[in-house]
Design a protein around this motif. Structure first.
Motif, mmCIF file in Angstrom:
data_model
loop_
_atom_site.group_PDB
_atom_site.id
_atom_site.type_symbol
_atom_site.label_atom_id
_atom_site.label_comp_id
_atom_site.label_asym_id
_atom_site.label_seq_id
_atom_site.Cartn_x
_atom_site.Cartn_y
_atom_site.Cartn_z
ATOM 1 N N SER A 7 0.832 -1.204 0.000
ATOM 2 C CA SER A 7 0.000 0.000 0.000
ATOM 3 C C SER A 7 0.866 1.253 0.000
ATOM 4 N N ILE A 8 1.955 1.228 0.796
ATOM 5 C CA ILE A 8 2.841 2.396 0.857
ATOM 6 C C ILE A 8 3.503 2.626 -0.496
ATOM 7 N N VAL A 9 3.997 1.528 -1.132
ATOM 8 C CA VAL A 9 4.633 1.664 -2.441
ATOM 9 C C VAL A 9 3.643 2.190 -3.461
ATOM 10 N N PHE A 10 2.397 1.663 -3.417
ATOM 11 C CA PHE A 10 1.367 2.102 -4.362
ATOM 12 C C PHE A 10 1.059 3.591 -4.197
ATOM 13 N N LEU A 11 0.951 4.036 -2.933
ATOM 14 C CA LEU A 11 0.673 5.451 -2.683
ATOM 15 C C LEU A 11 1.828 6.324 -3.149
ATOM 16 N N LEU A 12 3.067 5.840 -2.930
ATOM 17 C CA LEU A 12 4.219 6.600 -3.389
ATOM 18 C C LEU A 12 4.220 6.722 -4.904
ATOM 19 N N CYS A 13 3.866 5.615 -5.585
ATOM 20 C CA CYS A 13 3.840 5.635 -7.042
ATOM 21 C C CYS A 13 2.787 6.599 -7.551
ATOM 22 N N ILE A 14 1.642 6.633 -6.878
ATOM 23 C CA ILE A 14 0.576 7.542 -7.304
ATOM 24 C C ILE A 14 1.017 8.992 -7.115
ATOM 25 N N VAL A 354 14.283 -0.538 4.033
ATOM 26 C CA VAL A 354 13.852 0.703 4.692
ATOM 27 C C VAL A 354 12.421 0.587 5.191
ATOM 28 N N LEU A 355 11.570 -0.009 4.363
ATOM 29 C CA LEU A 355 10.163 -0.174 4.764
ATOM 30 C C LEU A 355 10.054 -1.101 5.975
ATOM 31 N N ASP A 356 10.913 -2.168 5.999
ATOM 32 C CA ASP A 356 10.917 -3.047 7.181
ATOM 33 C C ASP A 356 11.280 -2.252 8.434
ATOM 34 N N GLY A 357 12.356 -1.441 8.322
ATOM 35 C CA GLY A 357 12.750 -0.643 9.472
ATOM 36 C C GLY A 357 11.669 0.340 9.885
ATOM 37 N N VAL A 358 11.064 0.984 8.887
ATOM 38 C CA VAL A 358 9.989 1.942 9.190
ATOM 39 C C VAL A 358 8.811 1.238 9.840
ATOM 40 N N CYS A 359 8.459 0.050 9.301
ATOM 41 C CA CYS A 359 7.320 -0.692 9.873
ATOM 42 C C CYS A 359 7.607 -1.128 11.303
ATOM 43 N N ASN A 360 8.842 -1.629 11.550
ATOM 44 C CA ASN A 360 9.191 -2.057 12.905
ATOM 45 C C ASN A 360 9.200 -0.868 13.871
ATOM 46 N N LEU A 361 9.778 0.257 13.416
ATOM 47 C CA LEU A 361 9.778 1.457 14.248
ATOM 48 C C LEU A 361 8.355 1.920 14.522
ATOM 49 N N TRP A 362 7.526 1.864 13.490
ATOM 50 C CA TRP A 362 6.124 2.273 13.663
ATOM 51 C C TRP A 362 5.413 1.361 14.663
ATOM 52 N N ASN A 363 5.642 0.051 14.535
ATOM 53 C CA ASN A 363 5.012 -0.887 15.469
ATOM 54 C C ASN A 363 5.480 -0.637 16.900
ATOM 55 N N GLY A 364 6.816 -0.358 17.094
ATOM 56 C CA GLY A 364 7.315 -0.067 18.438
ATOM 57 C C GLY A 364 6.704 1.195 19.018
ATOM 58 N N VAL A 365 6.625 2.241 18.189
ATOM 59 C CA VAL A 365 6.030 3.497 18.670
ATOM 60 C C VAL A 365 4.570 3.294 19.035
ATOM 61 N N VAL A 366 3.849 2.536 18.185
ATOM 62 C CA VAL A 366 2.432 2.280 18.468
ATOM 63 C C VAL A 366 2.273 1.497 19.762
ATOM 64 N N SER A 367 3.138 0.461 19.967
ATOM 65 C CA SER A 367 3.052 -0.330 21.194
ATOM 66 C C SER A 367 3.366 0.523 22.428
ATOM 67 N N TYR A 368 4.391 1.400 22.310
ATOM 68 C CA TYR A 368 4.768 2.266 23.435
ATOM 69 C C TYR A 368 3.617 3.190 23.815
ATOM 70 N N PHE A 369 3.058 3.851 22.797
ATOM 71 C CA PHE A 369 1.957 4.770 23.078
ATOM 72 C C PHE A 369 0.709 4.023 23.548
ATOM 73 N N LYS A 370 0.548 2.804 23.091
ATOM 74 C CA LYS A 370 -0.592 2.006 23.542
ATOM 75 C C LYS A 370 -0.456 1.675 25.023
ATOM 76 N N ALA A 371 0.783 1.249 25.441
ATOM 77 C CA ALA A 371 0.995 0.920 26.846
ATOM 78 C C ALA A 371 0.820 2.149 27.736
ATOM 79 N N ILE A 372 1.403 3.289 27.286
ATOM 80 C CA ILE A 372 1.253 4.527 28.068
ATOM 81 C C ILE A 372 -0.212 4.918 28.171
ATOM 82 N N SER A 373 -0.935 4.784 27.074
ATOM 83 C CA SER A 373 -2.353 5.149 27.079
ATOM 84 C C SER A 373 -3.140 4.278 28.038
ATOM 85 N N MET A 374 -2.821 2.967 28.056
ATOM 86 C CA MET A 374 -3.533 2.063 28.963
ATOM 87 C C MET A 374 -3.255 2.431 30.422
#
Length: 478
Positions: A7-14, A354-374
């Motif tokens: 999806s990210i590649v497709f959006l970038l191409c568009i 790069v996308l793997d790194g971005v996805c992993n970083l995104w997942n970590g940030v989401v998990s961190y903010f999820k734990a803080i929010s809980m």
């Protein structure tokens, strides 16, 4: 994760390539084609070409209409190109162009551009039109339907678009351009009183033979001419591909019968029914002289004969070098394609990393903010639970105090009540006791009387029985 990457590649191409997701073909009634109606007599294009893959193109160069083309996206060749004769330019510069809007109607390019300038920027380039790579190493060259030799400078450069080219052998391409140039300049232009009223249609009939399985090789080339000056006339010419030296003249009506059913090239057949017989015969005689190799009003024939042998010998000598050059060009093109493919793989791998790194970083940030929010959400919840429990405990204590107080207070109250009720119950019981005593005494006296009576009755009965038993009966007489 793979879906997110896609999806990210497709959006970038568009975002980078506008129209990336579009693949529709321009319809026959494309807005803007009317600008090229000036290349048709009466400004009426040919009729009868109604297939959905027939695409009308107003060929523009430097923001000006140069000629009109009906292009077949199925066969990837033009079916005809409509143009007017102009004073030819002295120098020809072969620089091939493409029409981006055929492959990507949503792009911002609305006229022909250099093919090299749009590679990688036009979506689906080559999906509906032929490209230079389709001709390399095929043995065919890009033969122009609208010959560049019949156009002035800007018009001449505009003819070098791949939407005006059909696959022709080198010798057939030269023969076609030579014959058409001579016919137009020596037979048609001199017999049209107003040169700007001479309308030309150069076309091709596709065959089942295809170059690299894509571009159709024409089986027939044809030319239709119309002069709609006061003394109008029309003419058709046909050249069979398998006989490059042939050039047959015929009427426009006869030519239309060789094309699709219902085709009409010129409105009203350009006065074919009313044309002057003498003018028609003069034109046909000039065409016949050209077809037979003679020259009309020039001395080029002898020069052509003298140089014919030289050209043949030069052609024989140059053929191996031409083939070698074509092979080198083909190898170069394939090498360039391989390099671009390798670069694409490298970019794809790097992009995936790069996308793997971005996805992993995104997942970590989401998990961190999820734990803080809980945790933040649980703080007021736990605080509320503590307050509620304290309040409930206080209510329980109050309830226990009230219950204990009630029970303590209920003991003397009952005792006092019972003590106060004792005299009442005692005094009220005396009459009942006296009544019961009187009843008992009376009952006892009555019982004694009854017992005495019963005893006396028993003695009386016993005495009477004894007397009856032992004393003799006395008769009445006794």
């Amino acid at each position: 994760e793979w879906t997110m990457k896609t999806s990210i590649v497709f959006l970038l191409c568009i975002s980078v390539f506008p129209g990336f997701s579009q693949g529709r073909v321009v319809g026959e009634d494309e807005i803007g084609f009317a600008e090229c109606n000036v290349f048709f007599p009466g400004q009426v294009p040919p009729e009868g070409f109604t297939e959905p893959f027939h695409v009308k193109i107003c060929q523009q160069y430097n923001k000006e209409p140069r000629f009109a083309t009906l292009y077949s996206t199925k066969d990837k060749i033009p079916l005809y190109s409509a143009f007017k004769y102009t004073k030819p330019a002295q120098n020809e510069e072969e620089n091939w162009l493409v029409e981006p809007q055929i492959d990507d109607p949503e792009n911002d390019l609305h006229e022909m551009v250099h093919e090299a300038d749009v590679v990688g920027t036009v979506a689906n380039l080559g999906a509906n039109q032929a490209l230079t790579s389709d001709y390399v190493g095929s043995g065919y060259e890009r033969g122009l339907l609208n010959p560049s030799s019949l156009n002035e400078e800007d018009f001449q450069m505009a003819t070098y678009t791949l939407t005006n080219a059909v696959p022709l052998s080198p010798s057939l391409s030269k023969s076609w351009h030579r014959d058409i140039g001579r016919v137009v300049e020596q037979a048609l232009v001199p017999h049209c009183s107003k040169k700007d009223h001479l309308y030309l249609l150069a076309g091709a009939i596709p065959s089942s033979t295809r170059v690299k399985g894509k571009v159709s090789v024409p089986e027939t080339l044809w030319l239709a001419a119309c002069c709609d000056a006061p003394q109008g006339w029309s003419l058709g010419l046909v050249k069979k591909v398998h006989d490059e030296n042939s050039l047959v003249d015929l009427t426009v009506g006869e030519l239309e019968k060789q094309l699709l059913t219902g085709v009409q090239l010129f409105k009203g057949n350009c006065g074919e029914d009313n044309q002057i017989q003498g003018k028609t015969e003069a034109i046909l005689q000039a065409v016949s002289q050209i077809c037979s190799g003679e020259q009309v009003g020039t001395s080029e024939n002898q020069e052509a004969k003298d140089s014919g042998l030289v050209r043949k010998v030069a052609g024989i000598i140059a053929t191996p070098f031409i083939k070698l050059l074509e092979l080198l060009i083909y190898v170069f093109v394939e090498l360039v394609k391989f390099v671009f493919y390798f670069l694409w793989l490298v970019i794809k791998w790097a992009g995936g990393t790069v996308l793997d790194g971005v996805c992993n970083l995104w997942n970590g940030v989401v998990s961190y903010f999820k734990a803080i929010s809980m945790v933040l959400i649980s703080i007021p919840y736990d605080l509320g639970r503590v307050i509620v429990n304290i309040f409930l405990g206080f209510l329980q204590i109050v309830q226990d105090v009230v219950t204990l107080t009630y029970r303590i207070l209920s003991i003397p109250v009952g005792f006092v009540l019972h003590l106060a009720a004792f005299p009442y119950h005692s005094i009220c019981a005396i009459p009942s006791v006296l009544k019961d005593m009187a009843t008992g005494i009376g009952g006892t006296f009555s019982l004694v009387i009854d017992a005495t009576a019963a005893l006396l009755h028993g003695f009386y009965y016993l005495a009477g029985h004894i007397l009856k038993r032992f004393v003799p009966k006395i008769s009445s007489d006794d």
